[in-house]
Design a protein around this motif. Sequence first.
Motif, short mmCIF file in Angstrom:
data_model
loop_
_atom_site.label_atom_id
_atom_site.label_comp_id
_atom_site.label_asym_id
_atom_site.label_seq_id
_atom_site.Cartn_x
_atom_site.Cartn_y
_atom_site.Cartn_z
N THR A 162 42.80 -13.40 1.80
CA THR A 162 43.91 -14.05 2.51
C THR A 162 43.84 -15.55 2.36
OG1 THR A 162 43.87 -12.23 4.10
CG2 THR A 162 45.08 -14.22 4.73
N LEU A 163 42.64 -16.08 2.57
CA LEU A 163 42.43 -17.52 2.53
C LEU A 163 42.78 -18.09 1.15
CD1 LEU A 163 39.39 -19.33 4.05
CD2 LEU A 163 39.81 -19.62 1.63
N THR A 164 42.31 -17.44 0.09
CA THR A 164 42.56 -17.95 -1.26
C THR A 164 44.03 -17.86 -1.63
OG1 THR A 164 40.33 -17.24 -1.90
CG2 THR A 164 41.85 -17.76 -3.67
N GLY A 165 44.67 -16.76 -1.24
CA GLY A 165 46.11 -16.64 -1.49
C GLY A 165 46.89 -17.76 -0.84
N PHE A 166 46.60 -18.03 0.44
CA PHE A 166 47.32 -19.09 1.15
C PHE A 166 46.92 -20.48 0.66
CE2 PHE A 166 48.45 -15.89 4.41
CZ PHE A 166 49.80 -16.18 4.50
N GLN A 167 45.64 -20.64 0.25
CA GLN A 167 45.25 -21.93 -0.30
C GLN A 167 46.07 -22.29 -1.51
OE1 GLN A 167 41.07 -21.99 -1.15
NE2 GLN A 167 40.48 -22.33 0.98
N THR A 170 50.38 -14.24 -4.81
CA THR A 170 49.85 -12.94 -5.28
C THR A 170 48.64 -13.15 -6.18
OG1 THR A 170 52.08 -12.00 -5.18
CG2 THR A 170 50.42 -10.79 -6.44
N SER A 171 48.73 -14.08 -7.10
CA SER A 171 47.62 -14.36 -8.00
C SER A 171 46.41 -14.88 -7.24
CB SER A 171 48.05 -15.38 -9.06
OG SER A 171 49.14 -14.92 -9.81
N GLY A 172 46.66 -15.73 -6.25
CA GLY A 172 45.56 -16.28 -5.44
C GLY A 172 44.87 -15.21 -4.61
N TYR A 173 45.64 -14.28 -4.06
CA TYR A 173 45.04 -13.22 -3.24
C TYR A 173 44.15 -12.31 -4.09
CZ TYR A 173 44.61 -10.02 0.68
OH TYR A 173 44.10 -9.28 1.71
N LEU A 174 44.65 -11.92 -5.25
CA LEU A 174 43.86 -11.06 -6.14
C LEU A 174 42.59 -11.78 -6.62
CD1 LEU A 174 46.76 -9.51 -8.25
CD2 LEU A 174 45.42 -8.37 -6.46
N ALA A 175 42.73 -13.04 -6.95
CA ALA A 175 41.55 -13.82 -7.37
C ALA A 175 40.55 -13.95 -6.23
CB ALA A 175 41.99 -15.20 -7.85
N GLY A 176 41.05 -14.07 -5.00
CA GLY A 176 40.17 -14.22 -3.84
C GLY A 176 39.29 -13.02 -3.59
#
Length: 314
Positions: free
Chosen positions: A290-295, A231-237
């Motif tokens: 999407t990419l940043t969340g999954f990364q 969740t944090s990664g997706y928002l940051a992305g």
Amino acid sequence: MSHLQPTGKWDARYIGIVPHDSTYYAKCLMGGALACGLTHAAMTPLDVIKCNMQVNPAKYQRLWPGLATVLHEEGSAGIWKGFGPTFVGYTLQGSFKYGLYEIFKDLYMNLAGEEATKKYKPIIWIAGSASAEFFADIALCPFEMTKVKIQTSPSGSFPIAFGAALTEMRRRRIETRYPFGSLGPLWTRQIPYTMAKFVFFEGIVQQFYTHIFTAPKETYSKLTQLGITFTSGYLAGIICAVVSHPADTVVSLMGKTENKGKSVGTIARETGIVTLATKGLGARVIMIGTLTGFQWWIYDTCKTVMGLETTGGK
């Protein structure tokens, strides 16, 4: 904060459960390689359309019609153009991005000292991520240039196969400016992107563990921790995509034949700031979010599998 130094001196490498030694950093390098290589390669179809929207907006005006156009003209193979250099380039880039971030973050925390680290934590995140990305982009640049050339060249005018494309880039290096002709714009795109990616990710994770999941981090299951990571990664992305999009458009435009020999400033002036900032942004927000969340999820999953903690905390 605790430490394991026999001299009693505070050391950032020992403030967590797992000491940050060479084995720790090697595992982070491996996790970063998987996180970026796999996710960027999986996003190749979106990247193909996004790049073409940037370099040929008259033909590729929107995401889904653009996808239909590529499928109609080039078949299913057309939406996977550039898969090879994307996978290799971002595997190398991800390894340095994440692995060096951990190294630089510990280095800068130790230079700052315990009290300054507590007080100026976001500055540590910014400095660590920017330093890591500087070196990561040097590894990425030759492959990113090749990828863009493959994806934006008219059908039949440039090799699609990875090996043949690299050979052609070298043969036409005066025209293509291979291998580091796009390094400046790449730094302009990727360093702000990575600073936003790491700072906002670490900050959002901190907010989760401070205001929502308020018990000690280690008391929550790995599944919960990884959910917070994603969740944090997706928002940051989403923030990353907006911050870095103008420079991303310039990188794509540099691959066009008609821009051969033009400076970055000339390309930017001819295109206009509004077009640079908005053309293909919707596709990139979807892709990068999407990419940043999954990364981050893959990276932290790799860390937990290898016996390390997930990233971030209070």
